[in-house]
Scaffold this motif. Structure first.
Motif, mmCIF file in Angstrom:
data_model
loop_
_atom_site.group_PDB
_atom_site.id
_atom_site.type_symbol
_atom_site.label_atom_id
_atom_site.label_comp_id
_atom_site.label_asym_id
_atom_site.label_seq_id
_atom_site.Cartn_x
_atom_site.Cartn_y
_atom_site.Cartn_z
ATOM 1 N N PRO A 230 0.816 -1.222 0.000
ATOM 2 C CA PRO A 230 0.000 0.000 0.000
ATOM 3 C C PRO A 230 0.846 1.268 0.000
ATOM 4 C CG PRO A 230 -0.898 -1.587 1.526
ATOM 5 C CD PRO A 230 0.415 -2.161 1.065
ATOM 6 N N GLU A 231 0.447 2.238 -0.826
ATOM 7 C CA GLU A 231 1.115 3.544 -0.875
ATOM 8 C C GLU A 231 0.859 4.277 0.454
ATOM 9 O OE1 GLU A 231 2.883 6.682 -1.070
ATOM 10 O OE2 GLU A 231 3.145 5.611 -2.985
ATOM 11 N N PRO A 232 1.902 4.495 1.266
ATOM 12 C CA PRO A 232 1.694 5.071 2.595
ATOM 13 C C PRO A 232 1.313 6.549 2.591
ATOM 14 C CG PRO A 232 4.034 4.812 2.150
ATOM 15 C CD PRO A 232 3.321 4.164 1.012
ATOM 16 N N ASP A 233 1.557 7.246 1.485
ATOM 17 C CA ASP A 233 1.328 8.693 1.453
ATOM 18 C C ASP A 233 -0.022 9.083 0.862
ATOM 19 O OD1 ASP A 233 3.829 9.177 2.576
ATOM 20 O OD2 ASP A 233 4.819 9.128 0.610
ATOM 21 N N LEU A 234 -0.836 8.087 0.491
ATOM 22 C CA LEU A 234 -2.162 8.380 -0.060
ATOM 23 C C LEU A 234 -3.218 7.637 0.755
ATOM 24 C CD1 LEU A 234 -1.458 8.109 -3.893
ATOM 25 C CD2 LEU A 234 -2.108 10.189 -2.684
ATOM 26 N N PRO A 235 -4.239 8.318 1.240
ATOM 27 C CA PRO A 235 -5.277 7.651 2.025
ATOM 28 C C PRO A 235 -6.192 6.801 1.142
ATOM 29 C CG PRO A 235 -5.876 9.934 1.672
ATOM 30 C CD PRO A 235 -4.489 9.767 1.102
ATOM 31 N N ILE A 236 -6.927 5.911 1.763
ATOM 32 C CA ILE A 236 -7.945 5.121 1.047
ATOM 33 C C ILE A 236 -8.996 6.079 0.494
ATOM 34 C CG2 ILE A 236 -9.825 3.468 1.380
ATOM 35 C CD1 ILE A 236 -8.045 2.050 3.428
ATOM 36 N N PHE A 237 -9.406 5.840 -0.760
ATOM 37 C CA PHE A 237 -10.425 6.686 -1.392
ATOM 38 C C PHE A 237 -11.792 6.028 -1.241
ATOM 39 C CE2 PHE A 237 -13.051 8.005 -5.007
ATOM 40 C CZ PHE A 237 -12.990 9.383 -4.867
ATOM 41 N N THR A 238 -12.707 6.757 -0.639
ATOM 42 C CA THR A 238 -14.077 6.271 -0.458
ATOM 43 C C THR A 238 -15.030 7.186 -1.217
ATOM 44 O OG1 THR A 238 -13.498 5.477 1.756
ATOM 45 C CG2 THR A 238 -15.836 5.644 1.229
ATOM 46 N N PRO A 239 -15.534 6.773 -2.362
ATOM 47 C CA PRO A 239 -16.422 7.652 -3.142
ATOM 48 C C PRO A 239 -17.729 7.911 -2.402
ATOM 49 C CG PRO A 239 -16.364 5.441 -4.092
ATOM 50 C CD PRO A 239 -15.332 5.463 -3.020
ATOM 51 N N ASP A 240 -18.072 9.198 -2.235
ATOM 52 C CA ASP A 240 -19.328 9.539 -1.562
ATOM 53 C C ASP A 240 -20.440 9.714 -2.596
ATOM 54 O OD1 ASP A 240 -18.784 11.959 -2.754
ATOM 55 O OD2 ASP A 240 -18.248 12.989 -0.907
ATOM 56 N N LYS A 241 -21.632 10.039 -2.127
ATOM 57 C CA LYS A 241 -22.800 10.155 -2.994
ATOM 58 C C LYS A 241 -22.607 11.248 -4.041
ATOM 59 C CE LYS A 241 -27.806 10.961 -2.882
ATOM 60 N NZ LYS A 241 -28.973 11.292 -2.024
ATOM 61 N N ALA A 242 -22.049 12.389 -3.639
ATOM 62 C CA ALA A 242 -21.843 13.507 -4.565
ATOM 63 C C ALA A 242 -20.885 13.109 -5.683
ATOM 64 C CB ALA A 242 -21.310 14.719 -3.807
ATOM 65 N N PHE A 243 -19.817 12.379 -5.330
ATOM 66 C CA PHE A 243 -18.847 11.938 -6.334
ATOM 67 C C PHE A 243 -19.513 10.988 -7.334
ATOM 68 C CE2 PHE A 243 -15.830 8.749 -7.861
ATOM 69 C CZ PHE A 243 -14.829 9.547 -8.400
ATOM 70 N N LEU A 244 -20.279 10.020 -6.834
ATOM 71 C CA LEU A 244 -20.930 9.056 -7.714
ATOM 72 C C LEU A 244 -21.974 9.717 -8.606
ATOM 73 C CD1 LEU A 244 -21.332 6.094 -5.203
ATOM 74 C CD2 LEU A 244 -19.682 6.286 -7.068
ATOM 75 N N GLU A 245 -22.619 10.766 -8.117
ATOM 76 C CA GLU A 245 -23.573 11.519 -8.932
ATOM 77 C C GLU A 245 -22.851 12.240 -10.062
ATOM 78 O OE1 GLU A 245 -25.621 14.008 -6.163
ATOM 79 O OE2 GLU A 245 -27.092 12.464 -5.609
ATOM 80 N N GLN A 246 -21.645 12.756 -9.780
ATOM 81 C CA GLN A 246 -20.836 13.400 -10.824
ATOM 82 C C GLN A 246 -20.460 12.393 -11.906
ATOM 83 O OE1 GLN A 246 -17.496 15.174 -8.644
ATOM 84 N NE2 GLN A 246 -18.232 17.185 -9.252
#
Length: 493
Positions: free
Chosen positions: A273-289
């Protein structure tokens, strides 16, 4: 007879303004090593930062390919040494790609036989591109402008069997990403390139030893390279030998694949795992985009154009080649219908102009049908012109003049026809004057027509009558209604 298995790994450059993990400009063709910074050059202690637009574009492609987007996705370091990757690892996705388990249907022809099949998409994952190596004689030069550019890799399952199927898949994918506005698809610039994995085996025995063909930069080379490799591997097995698992390159000058290196396995890259980047969790607004960015895909649009507008498959395919062209066509057709034209008649005329005269005029200026958004002749103007033609208010010849003038001057066709007096003459009295003059000047021809009628020579009568109508049209600069002129000539006969 062997069974072949083909899987593709297609890499596309996403059209983000900046790179995927830093703020450097993402642009093709700039001076070497001008779009670089400590992050994309891998200086010690620097921190990457995810470009959210790269993630949005990547997820849009994944959704268009029928993939699902996981609740969580993250990045890993893919360890390897190569001069075009200065930090000796690539930030990529391995365990949790942004798009997973999709599928698309492809249709085409292979050796004259139509085919239709479903290609499973294993995954779509986002990563940074490497730099570019330029080999000149005994020297290798390095340009890091491309290092860190947003790169989406689309990996298929080994569901294809021929080079023709793979070529259709690449062409269909290229058209799709251009429609979505996420990639320009310029294979000659490397913004869409493919690696192909191919193996053969006896029918029913499953996958054979896989060979990878690297960096294929045209759909044609994909077809040629795969078909060559299938034949080569067959010859190896026929000779009782074992196919070597390796990476090969396509030599376009010799039309053959050539060995490049032995193939590493995924675990050799030591992903973690890349230690300098957090886990990405797509939220509702992102999925709507992501959903908002989806458009009607080219294959679906082609089928709709055939059903709704009566275009034949070839016309629909060509009209839907570029999104701008399909949009232009549909807008023009809607305007023509609103002015009273039959929908299929309007569509046929507009498609013929787009694929004929307009395409020819664009090519003269070094442009293509993808340039229609900046075209001087707006779709409303083309619609007005085909309406005038359908109503018999302008001849085909003068319509072409009008089209050329409208493109050159940026004026409305109706305005041009009025200004230049290119409208069709439909007044029988006015046409009769010209017919009378032609009768006087071509008296011998009229006598020849009468002789043809008396002799029952219909073909000669038709030819000579057409000649006389042509004389009337020439005398009126193509403006006389040929139907009325023909009727009056027949009356004189």
């Amino acid at each position: 007879m062997y069974q072949s298995f083909i899987g593709l790994e297609v890499h596309i450059h996403l059209l983000t303004k900046t790179k995927v993990f830093c703020g450097c400009k993402s642009a093709f063709g700039d001076e070497p090593n001008t779009n670089v910074c400590p992050v994309c050059l891998g200086y010690p202690g620097v921190l990457p930062s995810l470009n959210i637009e790269s993630m949005r574009m990547g997820c849009t492609v994944a959704k268009a390919l029928g993939c699902f987007i996981p609740e969580k996705t993250w990045f890993e370091r893919k360890q390897y040494f190569y001069p075009d990757m200065t930090k000796n690892y690539q930030i990529s996705q391995f365990a949790s790609p942004l798009g997973q388990q999709g599928s698309v249907e492809i249709e085409g022809n292979a050796n004259g036989k139509p085919f239709k099949k479903t290609i499973r998409i294993k995954e779509c994952h986002l990563e940074e591109d490497a730099g570019k190596m330029i080999h000149t004689g005994a020297v290798s030069l390095l340009d890091y402008n491309r290092a860190g550019v947003s790169l989406l890799e689309i990996v298929t399952e080994p569901d294809m069997e021929t080079g023709e199927e793979a070529e259709v898949f690449i062409q269909q994918l290229r058209r799709m990403v251009r429609y979505l506005g996420v990639c320009d698809g310029n294979m000659e610039e490397g913004s869409l390139r493919a690696d192909a994995n191919v193996s053969i085996n006896l029918p029913g025995k499953g996958l054979g030893r896989k060979v990878e063909i690297k960096n294929l930069n045209s759909s044609r080379f994909v077809r040629l390279g795969l078909n060559y490799e299938i034949q080569r591997q067959g010859e190896v097995l026929d000779a009782g030998k074992i196919v070597v698992q390796e990476t090969r390159l396509w030599n376009e000058n010799r039309d053959q694949t050539e060995p490049m290196r032995k193939k590493e396995n995924a675990h050799d890259y030591r992903y973690f795992p890349e230690p300098d980047l957090p886990i990405f969790t797509p939220d509702k607004a992102f999925l709507e985009q992501v959903d908002k960015a989806l458009v009607e895909l080219p294959v679906n649009r082609m089928k709709r154009f055939e059903a709704e507008y009566g275009l034949n498959p070839e016309q629909a395919d060509l009209v839907c080649e570029e999104k701008e062209e399909a949009d232009y066509f549909e807008t023009a057709a809607a305007v023509a219908v609103s002015k009273g034209m039959d929908k299929k008649d309007a569509a046929s005329r507009i498609a013929n102009y787009l694929l004929g005269d307009i395409k020819h005029l664009l090519h003269k200026d070094g442009l293509s049908l993808s340039s229609l958004s900046n075209f001087k002749l707006k779709p409303e103007g083309l619609a007005a012109l085909v309406v005038l033609i359908s109503k018999g208010q302008v001849s085909t010849k003068n319509a072409k003049q009008t089209l050329e003038a409208a493109i050159a001057e940026g004026k409305d066709p109706e305005t041009l026809i009025k200004e230049k007096g290119w409208g069709l003459i439909t007044d029988p009295a006015e046409i009769a004057k010209v017919v009378k003059a032609v009768h006087a000047s071509e008296a011998a021809v009229f006598e020849d027509v009468k002789a043809a009628i008396a002799a029952g020579n219909a073909k000669r009568r038709q030819t000579l009558t057409a000649f006389l109508v042509g004389k009337v049209l020439a005398a009126t600069s193509g403006r006389a209604d040929p139907k009325i002129a023909g009727q009056q000539i027949e009356a004189l006969l």
